[in-house]
Write a protein that holds these residues in place. Structure first.
Motif, short mmCIF file in Angstrom:
data_model
loop_
_atom_site.label_atom_id
_atom_site.label_comp_id
_atom_site.label_asym_id
_atom_site.label_seq_id
_atom_site.Cartn_x
_atom_site.Cartn_y
_atom_site.Cartn_z
N GLN A 114 99.95 -30.59 -44.01
CA GLN A 114 100.78 -31.67 -44.44
C GLN A 114 101.84 -31.27 -45.55
O GLN A 114 101.96 -30.28 -45.87
CB GLN A 114 99.71 -32.43 -45.04
N THR A 115 102.94 -32.37 -45.74
CA THR A 115 103.73 -32.23 -46.75
C THR A 115 103.37 -33.09 -48.04
O THR A 115 103.25 -34.37 -47.66
CB THR A 115 105.02 -32.57 -46.07
N PHE A 116 103.14 -32.57 -48.93
CA PHE A 116 102.61 -33.22 -50.02
C PHE A 116 103.95 -33.19 -51.15
O PHE A 116 104.32 -32.09 -51.56
CB PHE A 116 101.47 -32.33 -50.89
N THR A 147 100.71 -25.75 -45.57
CA THR A 147 100.90 -26.92 -46.42
C THR A 147 102.45 -26.81 -47.10
O THR A 147 102.86 -25.73 -47.67
CB THR A 147 100.04 -27.13 -47.37
#
Length: 236
Positions: free
Chosen positions: A19-21, A39
């Motif tokens: 994911q992109t946080f 990530t």
């Protein structure tokens, strides 16, 4: 996103992996033992958090910071760090393998017994750090600054082993390599207070500290005397 007092590590992979946080804060949480891979951390702040024994693999950190946290025995493998700041972080026994760091910083952190291997640091900063007994091998440091401020009580890479490393255009203040063990290291266009006391073997750019080959103890005295006798006889 704001994560506070998170202690259930079973949900961490679902939150981060692949994911992109972005634009987030992590505070007073427990990430111990979590495995995070693929990530992207963008503009993320981690503070007052325990993240020991973690594994970061194939991750990208950008414009983020980790402050007053513990990452003891945590590993970073095949990671990119762009403007990532560590400040007041416990990094004892961490492993940095195939890491690319650009404009990142490590300030007032403990790096005892850490391993940094096959990594590159460009335009980065090591300031007031404690890297006793660290192992640094096959690394490139380009236009990176190493500094120990007077009175700070930090010892830099004292007692650390640095092997097969290249320092290009780096700046040193406060002798951060004092007491280090250097082997097959090259310093090119570096300046400042690099070291005033170290062990060096095959070191370029610090000729004063390039030690001659170590002498071995004489264990076969009889054969040595015989060899000397033969040499004297042939010289007559």
């Amino acid at each position: 996103m704001f994560l506070q007092s998170l202690s259930d590590t079973t949900i961490i992979p679902g939150l981060f992996n692949g994911q992109t946080f972005s634009d987030s804060q992590i505070q007073n949480s427990i990430f111990d033992g979590a495995q995070i891979h693929s990530t992207v951390w963008n503009d993320v702040s981690m503070r007052d958090t325990n993240a020991n024994d973690m594994e970061f693999t194939g991750s990208h950190f950008a414009s983020s910071d980790i402050v007053r946290s513990s990452l003891m025995n945590t590993s970073f493998s095949d990671c990119r760090m762009e403007t990532l700041a560590f400040s007041g972080v416990t990094l004892i026994k961490t492993r940095w393998l195939h890491v690319r760091s650009n404009r990142s910083s490590i300030t007032q952190c403990t790096l005892q017994r850490c391993v940094i291997k096959n990594s590159m640091y460009v335009d980065s900063l090591f300031s007031d750090f404690e890297g006793i007994n660290a192992s640094v091998e096959n690394c490139l440091f380009q236009t990176t600054r190493f500094e120990i401020t007077y009175g700070g009580g930090m010892n830099g890479f004292s007692g650390a082993e640095l092997k097969n490393c290249i320092f290009y255009g780096c700046t040193f203040t406060g002798f951060p390599l004092r007491g280090a063990i250097l082997e097959n290291c090259t310093f090119i266009d570096c300046r400042g207070e690099i070291t005033d006391d170290c062990e060096g073997t095959n070191v370029y750019g610090l000729p004063r500290f390039c030690a001659p080959p170590a002498k071995t103890a004489l264990t076969q005295r009889g054969q040595a005397e015989e060899l000397i006798s033969i040499y004297r006889t042939t010289k007559k």
